[in-house]
Write a protein that holds these residues in place. Structure first.
Motif: not given
Length: 329
Positions: A99-119
């Protein structure tokens, strides 16, 4: 060791490791010499990390430390954490990590790279056996310009799955961004071996091979010898050249040049700066080709390549097209 050199958290961590070692002493598979060695190791760790100094003792001795016994950090089982995260990950932990990985993928698409990295990091903390999590975090590191950590994560992914083509591809991208094209070629070749029809890998391999070929044609002898590659450039004659002064004056009055220079303030990675440098060089070349070629020759003799006004590629660029940015799995 002083308190400033070792944080209280580190002391709690070492104390947890000492608890593990203390349990090992009672294991029947150890002989007396082995048990004595473990006891010595425990004493050494306690002395180095000053674990018997009352207030900072992380739960040993004294009224203050009795209160610290209630601290959850005094009850961490490191071996259990290790097994649950790296050896026997429960289905529930795996599902939560996914679930966290999928959330990270969503953040990557939104270009929120630091948040994606943390997730992605949170996902790894739950399930450190999944190579996809490392590979996706490598994509986030690449987007943030941290290619060293991106390469580290790609290598970790490949330790879990040596046939993970996307990890090989992203490792090649990280190497190419660090200008380590020889290693990039090897990584791309492995990616193509696993995915022979992947055109992106083939294009990226071609780019790195072109860089290596160009480097072999222009090795830069003075730089290779360890000397200062700028020492052979006659900067005085360049700066005092009337044509150079006139060209600089024209360029600084050009609104397009103001736009290029204005972009420098907002740049936070080397790739963007290099791209702006290439654009400046091409602008100089268009203004005064003869003067630009004279400066470029001096730079190349010093082992520093500058972009020439070569025939463009089909897409209009002067240089080999850069590898495409990574995307999350």
């Amino acid at each position: 060791m002083s308190d400033s050199a070792v944080s209280l958290d580190a002391k709690y961590f070492v104390r947890a490791f000492i608890r593990f070692l203390s349990k090992q002493i009672d294991q029947p598979n150890f002989n007396e010499d082995s048990r004595e060695s473990i006891e010595v190791a425990v004493q050494c760790l306690e002395n180095v990390y000053e674990l018997n100094d009352g207030e900072e003792a992380a739960g040993t001795g004294g009224e203050t430390s009795t209160k610290k016994e209630d601290d959850p950090r005094n009850h961490v089982d490191l071996y259990e954490l290790y097994r649950n995260t790296y050896v026997e990950v429960s289905p529930e932990r795996k599902q939560e990590a996914e679930v966290l990985k999928n959330e990270g993928n969503r953040l990557m698409k939104e270009e929120k790279y630091q948040e994606a990295l943390n997730t992605y990091t949170k996902a790894i903390n739950l399930d450190a056996t999944n190579p996809v999590f490392y590979c996706n975090r490598a994509a986030a590191y690449s987007r943030l310009g941290d290619y060293v950590r991106a390469a580290d994560d790609c290598r970790m992914a490949l330790r879990h799955d040596p046939n993970y083509s996307k990890a090989w591809g992203r490792l090649g991208l990280a190497y190419s961004k660090m200008n380590e094209h020889k290693q990039a070629v090897t990584a791309y070749q492995n990616a193509i071996r696993l995915e022979p029809e992947n055109q992106d890998y083939k294009n990226n391999l071609s780019v790195s091979q072109q860089f290596l070929e160009e480097r072999s044609r222009n090795p830069g002898p003075s730089a290779a010898a360890g000397g200062n590659p700028l020492s052979n450039i006659d900067f005085a004659s360049v700066i005092n050249n009337p044509d150079m002064v006139q060209m600089a004056t024209r360029m600084m009055s050009d609104p397009a040049m103001h736009n290029i220079l204005g972009q420098l303030g907002g740049m936070n990675n080397m790739d963007a700066l290099l791209e702006t440098g290439r654009r400046l060089a091409m602008q100089m070349s268009n203004e005064n080709p003869e003067l630009f070629n004279n400066v470029a020759r001096q730079m190349e003799q010093a082992g520093i390549n500058m972009p020439r006004n070569n025939p463009p590629n089909p897409d209009g660029s002067q240089q080999p097209p850069p590898p495409p940015p990574p995307s999350a799995s």
